[in-house]
Design a protein around this motif. Structure first.
Motif, PDB file in Angstrom:
ATOM      1  N   VAL A  12      -2.212  -2.389  -3.547  1.00 50.46           N
ATOM      2  CA  VAL A  12      -3.481  -2.533  -2.827  1.00 50.46           C
ATOM      3  C   VAL A  12      -3.626  -4.001  -2.442  1.00 50.46           C
ATOM      4  CG1 VAL A  12      -5.986  -2.343  -2.944  1.00 50.46           C
ATOM      5  CG2 VAL A  12      -4.559  -0.638  -4.086  1.00 50.46           C
ATOM      6  N   LEU A  13      -3.817  -4.260  -1.163  1.00 51.41           N
ATOM      7  CA  LEU A  13      -3.998  -5.641  -0.690  1.00 51.41           C
ATOM      8  C   LEU A  13      -5.474  -5.871  -0.377  1.00 51.41           C
ATOM      9  CD1 LEU A  13      -2.945  -8.407   0.224  1.00 51.41           C
ATOM     10  CD2 LEU A  13      -2.559  -7.406   2.498  1.00 51.41           C
ATOM     11  N   ILE A  14      -6.090  -6.784  -1.126  1.00 54.67           N
ATOM     12  CA  ILE A  14      -7.482  -7.182  -0.880  1.00 54.67           C
ATOM     13  C   ILE A  14      -7.463  -8.513  -0.147  1.00 54.67           C
ATOM     14  CG2 ILE A  14      -9.686  -7.790  -1.943  1.00 54.67           C
ATOM     15  CD1 ILE A  14      -8.926  -6.062  -4.330  1.00 54.67           C
ATOM     16  N   VAL A  15      -8.180  -8.582   0.971  1.00 55.74           N
ATOM     17  CA  VAL A  15      -8.230  -9.821   1.762  1.00 55.74           C
ATOM     18  C   VAL A  15      -9.653 -10.354   1.753  1.00 55.74           C
ATOM     19  CG1 VAL A  15      -7.757 -10.905   3.977  1.00 55.74           C
ATOM     20  CG2 VAL A  15      -6.377  -8.947   3.248  1.00 55.74           C
ATOM     21  N   THR A  16      -9.806 -11.597   1.336  1.00 53.81           N
ATOM     22  CA  THR A  16     -11.123 -12.228   1.255  1.00 53.81           C
ATOM     23  C   THR A  16     -11.301 -13.240   2.388  1.00 53.81           C
ATOM     24  OG1 THR A  16     -10.480 -14.122  -0.121  1.00 53.81           O
ATOM     25  CG2 THR A  16     -10.970 -12.042  -1.248  1.00 53.81           C
ATOM     26  N   GLU A  17     -12.520 -13.740   2.506  1.00 57.36           N
ATOM     27  CA  GLU A  17     -12.831 -14.697   3.577  1.00 57.36           C
ATOM     28  C   GLU A  17     -12.475 -16.122   3.200  1.00 57.36           C
ATOM     29  OE1 GLU A  17     -16.823 -16.122   6.042  1.00 57.36           O
ATOM     30  OE2 GLU A  17     -16.686 -14.069   5.298  1.00 57.36           O
ATOM     31  N   SER A  24       0.130  -0.561   0.383  1.00 62.22           N
ATOM     32  CA  SER A  24      -0.115   0.862   0.644  1.00 62.22           C
ATOM     33  C   SER A  24      -1.485   1.076   1.277  1.00 62.22           C
ATOM     34  CB  SER A  24      -0.037   1.653  -0.673  1.00 62.22           C
ATOM     35  OG  SER A  24      -1.048   1.203  -1.567  1.00 62.22           O
ATOM     36  N   GLU A  25      -2.395   0.157   1.006  1.00 54.80           N
ATOM     37  CA  GLU A  25      -3.720   0.209   1.616  1.00 54.80           C
ATOM     38  C   GLU A  25      -4.308  -1.190   1.657  1.00 54.80           C
ATOM     39  OE1 GLU A  25      -7.012   1.758  -0.954  1.00 54.80           O
ATOM     40  OE2 GLU A  25      -5.338   2.527  -2.150  1.00 54.80           O
ATOM     41  N   ILE A  26      -5.223  -1.388   2.581  1.00 54.63           N
ATOM     42  CA  ILE A  26      -5.843  -2.700   2.764  1.00 54.63           C
ATOM     43  C   ILE A  26      -7.341  -2.577   2.507  1.00 54.63           C
ATOM     44  CG2 ILE A  26      -6.340  -4.549   4.418  1.00 54.63           C
ATOM     45  CD1 ILE A  26      -3.730  -3.718   5.834  1.00 54.63           C
ATOM     46  N   VAL A  27      -7.852  -3.505   1.719  1.00 53.38           N
ATOM     47  CA  VAL A  27      -9.289  -3.551   1.418  1.00 53.38           C
ATOM     48  C   VAL A  27      -9.831  -4.886   1.918  1.00 53.38           C
ATOM     49  CG1 VAL A  27     -11.048  -3.499  -0.376  1.00 53.38           C
ATOM     50  CG2 VAL A  27      -8.975  -2.111  -0.628  1.00 53.38           C
ATOM     51  N   ILE A  28     -10.820  -4.830   2.781  1.00 51.35           N
ATOM     52  CA  ILE A  28     -11.454  -6.044   3.284  1.00 51.35           C
ATOM     53  C   ILE A  28     -12.585  -6.442   2.346  1.00 51.35           C
ATOM     54  CG2 ILE A  28     -12.778  -7.036   5.189  1.00 51.35           C
ATOM     55  CD1 ILE A  28      -9.785  -6.623   5.756  1.00 51.35           C
TER      56      ILE A  28
END
Length: 377
Positions: free
Chosen positions: A73-78, A170-174
């Motif tokens: 799981v890829l979490i992308v922050t600001e 596998s999935e992206i979480v903003i």
């Protein structure tokens, strides 16, 4: 040494030199350019061959990325700080900090699932015109990575790190800030770096561990499309309104032989108009006399001055109070018990605002104190 008086001949010669038309510097008239017609100003540009080719190359450069079903799981922050806080919260402090070309990201496990938390540094993309030119109006605009518009831009490393990490996800979480600008930042990462149509969304208003954990466990299935579209619209309007009209303003000054940097924008223009209209009202204001009436209450122990609730502009109304002058009256006090609901708890933003207003505590220090109090139970 005595000063000699000039002769009449010398005076005439001097006057001739001064007033001789041949010695007078001639002014040069600058030809004023004719104004553009309404039709010319309202003409919308057609995308020519060069622009179509550039747009096509831009699309070809966008590498089609397929997510890996067995990936993480890829979490992308600001911001980098948010990435650090989220990683610590989801791993209970057991995250592993790594680096890609000097850009930090974090690896951790939660519920037997590998998670990577990466960050942007605000906007990685900017709106610009497709073909560089100084004229106006310009309508052929689109999003570009910052480093393509501004060479050697520091955001390029963050762009490339996210792009590399997307390939194993596998999935992206903003997990950008839950506001219009944060949504645009996340939306652009999803479509221009990850080449995906949508992504999951973490919604939180503070960086406390409990809220971040709840936000991840109750992740939203899509980005907040209303905010994303609104944010993108604002950026495009800023460009179409601000850049075009600013260029028109500077061009109008230039046409009379001068040059000055001038700007106007979607907010700046209407705000300036409000200020001008308010100033006109101030200039047109004519003062009129008015009176204020006070009553002094004194019981021999305490003394208080009370002001009449409104200013008096008519002298006839003032005369009514003269009848009360010097008279005594008895004031009664009524006591009652009333159940009053306590005020709502502070949200983080209001807490930071009040702490700085009354105690000059910086927002970051307030956040740190709040987190320490929360962790200490």
């Amino acid at each position: 040494m005595p000063i000699k008086k000039p002769t009449q001949t010398q005076i005439e010669q001097r006057e001739y030199r001064i007033f001789n038309p041949e010695n007078i510097k001639q002014t040069v008239e600058i030809q004023v350019k004719p104004k553009q017609s309404i039709e010319e100003l309202e003409t919308v540009e057609k995308i020519g061959k060069k622009k179509r080719e550039k747009a096509k190359k831009s699309e070809e450069k966008s590498e089609k990325i397929k997510l890996n079903p067995k990936g993480y799981v890829l979490i992308v922050t600001e911001k980098p700080q948010a990435a650090s806080k989220i990683a610590a919260a989801l791993s209970n402090g057991n995250e592993e900090k790594k680096s890609d070309n000097g850009i930090p990201y974090y690896e951790l496990e939660r519920n037997s699932k590998k998670i990577i938390v990466a960050c942007a540094v605000g906007h990685l993309f900017t709106v610009s015109q497709m073909i560089k030119r100084a004229g106006y109006p310009v309508f052929d605009i689109q999003w570009f990575p910052n480093f393509e518009i501004k060479k050697k831009d520091f955001t390029k490393k963050y762009y490339l790190t996210i792009k590399r990490l997307v390939k194993g996800a596998s999935e992206i979480v903003i997990a950008t800030d839950f506001d219009t600008e944060g949504e645009v930042i996340g939306y652009n990462i999803v479509r221009f770096i990850a080449n995906q149509k949508d992504a999951k969304r973490m919604k939180f208003s503070s960086l406390t561990a409990k809220e971040l954990q709840e936000s991840y466990d109750n992740v939203l299935p899509t980005i907040e499309w209303g905010q994303a579209i609104a944010g993108e619209t604002r950026h495009f309007l800023d460009w179409l309104y601000g850049i075009n009209l600013s260029r028109a303003l500077m061009n109008s000054i230039k046409s009379v032989g001068k040059f000055k940097i001038m700007s106007i924008g979607r907010v700046q223009g209407p705000t300036l108009n409000l200020i001008v209209e308010k100033e006109k009202q101030i200039q047109a204001f004519k003062s009129t006399p008015y009176w204020q009436v006070f009553i002094t209450i004194n019981d021999g122990k305490n003394k208080i001055d009370l002001k009449y609730v409104k200013d008096i502009v008519k002298k006839e109304e003032l005369d009514k109070f003269k009848e009360l002058e010097g008279k005594k009256a008895i004031a009664k006090t009524t006591k009652k018990i009333e159940a009053i609901q306590p005020p709502a708890p502070f949200d983080l933003t209001t807490l930071q605002t009040e702490a700085y207003k009354f105690y000059s505590i910086t927002p970051s220090k307030t956040l740190q104190i709040a987190q320490n109090l929360y962790l200490s139970g």
